[in-house]
Write a protein that holds these residues in place. Sequence first.
Motif, short mmCIF file in Angstrom:
data_model
loop_
_atom_site.label_atom_id
_atom_site.label_comp_id
_atom_site.label_asym_id
_atom_site.label_seq_id
_atom_site.Cartn_x
_atom_site.Cartn_y
_atom_site.Cartn_z
N ALA A 195 21.70 -21.70 24.08
CA ALA A 195 20.24 -21.79 23.90
C ALA A 195 19.63 -22.87 24.79
CB ALA A 195 19.91 -22.07 22.44
N ILE A 196 20.38 -23.94 25.01
CA ILE A 196 19.85 -25.07 25.79
C ILE A 196 20.04 -24.87 27.30
CG2 ILE A 196 20.15 -27.54 26.27
CD1 ILE A 196 20.98 -27.86 23.33
N VAL A 197 21.20 -24.35 27.70
CA VAL A 197 21.56 -24.32 29.12
C VAL A 197 20.89 -23.20 29.90
CG1 VAL A 197 23.48 -23.93 30.71
CG2 VAL A 197 23.76 -25.47 28.76
N VAL A 198 20.84 -21.99 29.33
CA VAL A 198 20.33 -20.84 30.09
C VAL A 198 18.84 -20.99 30.37
CG1 VAL A 198 20.02 -18.33 30.11
CG2 VAL A 198 22.07 -19.33 29.09
N ASN A 199 18.47 -20.82 31.64
CA ASN A 199 17.06 -20.86 32.04
C ASN A 199 16.81 -19.84 33.15
OD1 ASN A 199 17.78 -22.12 34.61
ND2 ASN A 199 18.04 -24.02 33.44
N GLU A 200 15.59 -19.80 33.61
CA GLU A 200 15.19 -18.80 34.61
C GLU A 200 15.96 -18.96 35.93
OE1 GLU A 200 11.07 -16.92 36.55
OE2 GLU A 200 10.99 -18.62 35.14
N LYS A 201 16.33 -20.19 36.27
CA LYS A 201 17.00 -20.44 37.54
C LYS A 201 18.46 -20.00 37.53
CE LYS A 201 14.06 -24.32 38.93
NZ LYS A 201 14.03 -25.76 39.29
N ASN A 202 19.14 -20.26 36.42
CA ASN A 202 20.58 -19.93 36.40
C ASN A 202 20.90 -18.61 35.70
OD1 ASN A 202 20.53 -20.46 33.59
ND2 ASN A 202 21.06 -22.60 33.92
N ALA A 203 19.87 -17.91 35.19
CA ALA A 203 20.11 -16.67 34.45
C ALA A 203 20.84 -15.63 35.29
CB ALA A 203 18.78 -16.10 33.95
N ARG A 204 20.53 -15.57 36.59
CA ARG A 204 21.17 -14.57 37.45
C ARG A 204 22.66 -14.83 37.62
NH1 ARG A 204 19.47 -13.00 42.00
NH2 ARG A 204 17.26 -13.33 41.59
N TYR A 205 23.10 -16.02 37.23
CA TYR A 205 24.52 -16.35 37.38
C TYR A 205 25.28 -16.35 36.04
CZ TYR A 205 22.61 -18.15 41.76
OH TYR A 205 21.94 -18.27 42.97
N ILE A 206 24.63 -16.79 34.96
CA ILE A 206 25.38 -16.98 33.71
C ILE A 206 24.91 -16.12 32.54
CG2 ILE A 206 25.95 -19.35 34.34
CD1 ILE A 206 23.83 -20.33 32.41
N LEU A 207 23.77 -15.45 32.67
CA LEU A 207 23.28 -14.62 31.56
C LEU A 207 23.96 -13.26 31.60
CD1 LEU A 207 21.39 -14.45 29.13
CD2 LEU A 207 19.60 -13.58 30.66
N ALA A 208 24.84 -13.02 30.63
CA ALA A 208 25.60 -11.76 30.59
C ALA A 208 24.65 -10.56 30.53
CB ALA A 208 26.53 -11.75 29.38
N GLY A 209 24.95 -9.54 31.29
CA GLY A 209 24.11 -8.35 31.34
C GLY A 209 23.10 -8.44 32.47
N TYR A 210 22.33 -9.50 32.46
CA TYR A 210 21.33 -9.68 33.52
C TYR A 210 22.00 -9.97 34.86
CZ TYR A 210 17.26 -11.50 36.02
OH TYR A 210 16.26 -11.70 36.96
N ASN A 211 23.10 -10.74 34.84
CA ASN A 211 23.75 -11.10 36.11
C ASN A 211 24.44 -9.93 36.78
OD1 ASN A 211 25.92 -10.77 34.41
ND2 ASN A 211 26.57 -12.90 34.45
N SER A 212 24.63 -8.83 36.06
CA SER A 212 25.26 -7.66 36.66
C SER A 212 24.27 -6.58 37.04
CB SER A 212 26.31 -7.07 35.69
OG SER A 212 25.68 -6.67 34.48
N MET A 213 22.98 -6.84 36.81
CA MET A 213 21.94 -5.86 37.16
C MET A 213 21.71 -5.83 38.66
SD MET A 213 18.91 -6.43 34.35
CE MET A 213 19.13 -6.11 32.61
N SER A 214 21.26 -4.69 39.15
CA SER A 214 20.85 -4.59 40.55
C SER A 214 19.50 -5.29 40.69
CB SER A 214 20.73 -3.13 40.96
OG SER A 214 19.69 -2.49 40.24
N GLU A 215 19.08 -5.54 41.92
CA GLU A 215 17.80 -6.22 42.14
C GLU A 215 16.64 -5.40 41.60
OE1 GLU A 215 17.20 -9.27 43.20
OE2 GLU A 215 19.38 -9.55 43.23
N ARG A 231 17.70 -6.20 20.51
CA ARG A 231 16.32 -6.67 20.74
C ARG A 231 16.04 -6.91 22.22
NH1 ARG A 231 13.64 -9.48 16.79
NH2 ARG A 231 12.04 -9.67 18.41
N SER A 232 17.06 -7.31 22.97
CA SER A 232 16.86 -7.60 24.39
C SER A 232 16.48 -6.36 25.19
CB SER A 232 18.13 -8.23 24.99
OG SER A 232 19.19 -7.29 25.04
N LEU A 233 16.85 -5.18 24.69
CA LEU A 233 16.53 -3.94 25.41
C LEU A 233 15.03 -3.68 25.46
CD1 LEU A 233 19.36 -1.62 24.01
CD2 LEU A 233 19.24 -2.70 26.26
N SER A 234 14.29 -4.27 24.51
CA SER A 234 12.84 -4.07 24.51
C SER A 234 12.16 -4.77 25.68
CB SER A 234 12.24 -4.58 23.20
OG SER A 234 12.44 -5.97 23.07
N TYR A 235 12.88 -5.67 26.37
CA TYR A 235 12.33 -6.36 27.53
C TYR A 235 12.67 -5.63 28.84
CZ TYR A 235 11.49 -10.14 24.26
OH TYR A 235 11.05 -10.88 23.19
N TYR A 236 13.31 -4.49 28.69
CA TYR A 236 13.69 -3.69 29.87
C TYR A 236 12.93 -2.37 29.80
CZ TYR A 236 16.58 -1.34 33.36
OH TYR A 236 17.01 -0.67 34.47
#
Length: 231
Positions: A14-34, A95-100
Amino acid sequence: MLLYLFFFIMLIMAIVVNEKNARYILAGYNSMSEIEKHQFELVKFLKFFKNYLLILAVSYIVIGFILIKMFDNANIGIVFSVLYPFFGFFLLIYRSLSYYRNSSKTNVLVLVVGTAIIIAVITAISIGLSNPTIKLNNNKLFISGPYGKILNIDEILSVEKISTPIQAKKVSGFQMGNVRKGKFELPDDEIVTIISTTDKNYLMIFTKSSKYIINFDSVLQAKINEKIKKQ
């Protein structure tokens, strides 16, 4: 202890993940295409993600402590420590799917598959934690359950009470806290079948081909010995 481990994992996420590092450490999002990342509302999701995990972490540690104080049973704490985060992260994924965008079909699929997995996990844990039925009927010893056995009295050489905790490594079967059902390896590399829901007293059954360790029952021990003497 699982309670502290999972609490700190959720808190750190909850503390570490942010907009800058999400593309590297946020599971699911980091494997998405551009293209997929552009369709995902990351800023709104991260706000929800952080609040959700903080609530999950705090509620998890508070409820966990209450259960530990109320029940003097290690298995209750272990089951809670496994299932509560499991349910929590499943709901987070759903719940995260509602943001896609364009995710209605995916929502249904995740809900169906997730529900099936949850039911399977709960069923497996319930069966694993259930007390086995062990009874002596005529000249046969019946031990119920997936790892149970039917032993003829003429197969049994002797039975012996063991009053110290059994140090054993699981080879196959089920283990949660002090509940063990299946094949286990003892410190001397011997493989035995353990079907027990305690960590206090055991009954070791010696047969012509193997050994079995079950919950201690003085009445059962006396009956088996009586049957063996008559052979």
